[in-house]
Design a protein around this motif. Structure first.
Motif, PDB file in Angstrom:
ATOM      1  N   LYS A   1       0.838  -1.205   0.000  1.00  0.00           N
ATOM      2  CA  LYS A   1       0.000   0.000   0.000  1.00  0.00           C
ATOM      3  C   LYS A   1       0.882   1.269   0.000  1.00  0.00           C
TER       4      LYS A   1
ATOM      5  N   TYR B   1     -12.352  -2.318  -3.747  1.00  0.00           N
ATOM      6  CA  TYR B   1     -12.879  -2.346  -2.386  1.00  0.00           C
ATOM      7  C   TYR B   1     -14.417  -2.335  -2.367  1.00  0.00           C
TER       8      TYR B   1
ATOM      9  N   HIS C   1     -16.684  -3.199   0.542  1.00  0.00           N
ATOM     10  CA  HIS C   1     -16.702  -2.315   1.721  1.00  0.00           C
ATOM     11  C   HIS C   1     -17.475  -1.018   1.465  1.00  0.00           C
TER      12      HIS C   1
ATOM     13  N   PHE D   1     -15.862   3.700   6.706  1.00  0.00           N
ATOM     14  CA  PHE D   1     -14.498   4.105   6.361  1.00  0.00           C
ATOM     15  C   PHE D   1     -14.204   3.995   4.861  1.00  0.00           C
TER      16      PHE D   1
ATOM     17  N   GLU E   1     -12.482   7.033   3.210  1.00  0.00           N
ATOM     18  CA  GLU E   1     -11.107   7.142   3.716  1.00  0.00           C
ATOM     19  C   GLU E   1     -10.198   6.084   3.053  1.00  0.00           C
ATOM     20  N   LEU E   2     -10.771   4.873   2.912  1.00  0.00           N
ATOM     21  CA  LEU E   2     -10.034   3.752   2.320  1.00  0.00           C
ATOM     22  C   LEU E   2      -9.649   4.064   0.874  1.00  0.00           C
TER      23      LEU E   2
ATOM     24  N   THR F   1      -5.434  -7.811  10.191  1.00  0.00           N
ATOM     25  CA  THR F   1      -5.666  -6.488   9.583  1.00  0.00           C
ATOM     26  C   THR F   1      -5.273  -5.363  10.536  1.00  0.00           C
TER      27      THR F   1
ATOM     28  N   ARG G   1       2.464  -7.127   8.996  1.00  0.00           N
ATOM     29  CA  ARG G   1       1.766  -6.056   9.718  1.00  0.00           C
ATOM     30  C   ARG G   1       2.211  -5.984  11.173  1.00  0.00           C
TER      31      ARG G   1
ATOM     32  N   VAL H   1      -4.985   0.591  11.355  1.00  0.00           N
ATOM     33  CA  VAL H   1      -5.792  -0.333  10.552  1.00  0.00           C
ATOM     34  C   VAL H   1      -5.860   0.124   9.088  1.00  0.00           C
ATOM     35  N   GLY H   2      -5.783   1.413   8.848  1.00  0.00           N
ATOM     36  CA  GLY H   2      -5.780   1.926   7.475  1.00  0.00           C
ATOM     37  C   GLY H   2      -4.390   1.805   6.860  1.00  0.00           C
TER      38      GLY H   2
ATOM     39  N   ASN I   1      -1.838  -0.178   6.938  1.00  0.00           N
ATOM     40  CA  ASN I   1      -1.364  -1.484   7.394  1.00  0.00           C
ATOM     41  C   ASN I   1      -0.499  -2.180   6.350  1.00  0.00           C
TER      42      ASN I   1
ATOM     43  N   HIS J   1      -1.959  -5.372   1.257  1.00  0.00           N
ATOM     44  CA  HIS J   1      -3.267  -5.997   1.023  1.00  0.00           C
ATOM     45  C   HIS J   1      -3.015  -7.362   0.397  1.00  0.00           C
TER      46      HIS J   1
END
Ligand code: CMP
Length: 143
Positions: free
Chosen positions: A9, A49, A52, A57, A60-61, A91, A102, A109-110, A112, A115
């Motif tokens: 990420k 994503y 989700h 969130f 934001e993600l 996560t 991680r 959590v964001g 991290n 993926h």
């Protein structure tokens, strides 16, 4: 042979963790079958994503994953989907065990770091979203 989609990420790329992360999967014995450094367009992030989209969130993600370069990869190997998830750790970095990616490098959590696909269905879907078919190689003559 089984394949999975993994992605360093924006926080991991910015912190120069690409080499460290690639090494972990190479050392484990998995084969890198596809890779690219890219900035994810918002539309692709929303598709990736999609599951989700009703979460609080989600915005934001999507903002975070499109905020800078990511390193998208396809890895190949026996049980690579589940094993990569174990190597990534939980996560939430506070739940991730030391020795996992991680657990060793995650902050929130964001942010991290990595993926990874969580099932054969997501692996197929995510590889298809990020890579054209002829950009994914195979080391297995039976594929
Ligand atoms: P990832 O494996 O990329 O898949 C979905 C992501 O949502 C997950 O990693 C987390 O980084 C992110 N996520 C989960 N919960 C939250 C949250 N409460 N706030 C922000 N991001 C989250």
């Amino acid at each position: 042979m089984e394949k999975t989609f993994l992605m360093v990420k924006p926080d991991g790329v910015q912190r120069n963790l690409v080499g460290e992360i690639v090494s972990r999967f190479e050392n484990k014995g998995f084969k890198l079958a596809g890779a690219k450094l890219m900035i994810i367009p918002a539309e692709l992030a929303e598709k990736h994503y999609g599951e989700h989209k009703d979460k609080p969130f989600f915005g934001e993600l999507v903002d975070f994953i499109t905020s800078g370069p990511v390193f998208a990869m396809v890895w190949e190997g026996e049980n690579v989907i589940a094993t990569a998830r174990q190597m990534m750790g939980s996560t939430k970095p506070q739940d991730a065990l030391p020795g996992t990616i991680r657990g060793d490098f995650g902050v929130t959590v964001g942010k991290n770091v990595i993926h990874g696909s969580d099932s054969p269905e997501s692996a197929e879907r995510e590889i298809g979203l990020f890579f054209e078919e002829d950009k994914v190689l195979s080391y297995d003559k039976n594929d």
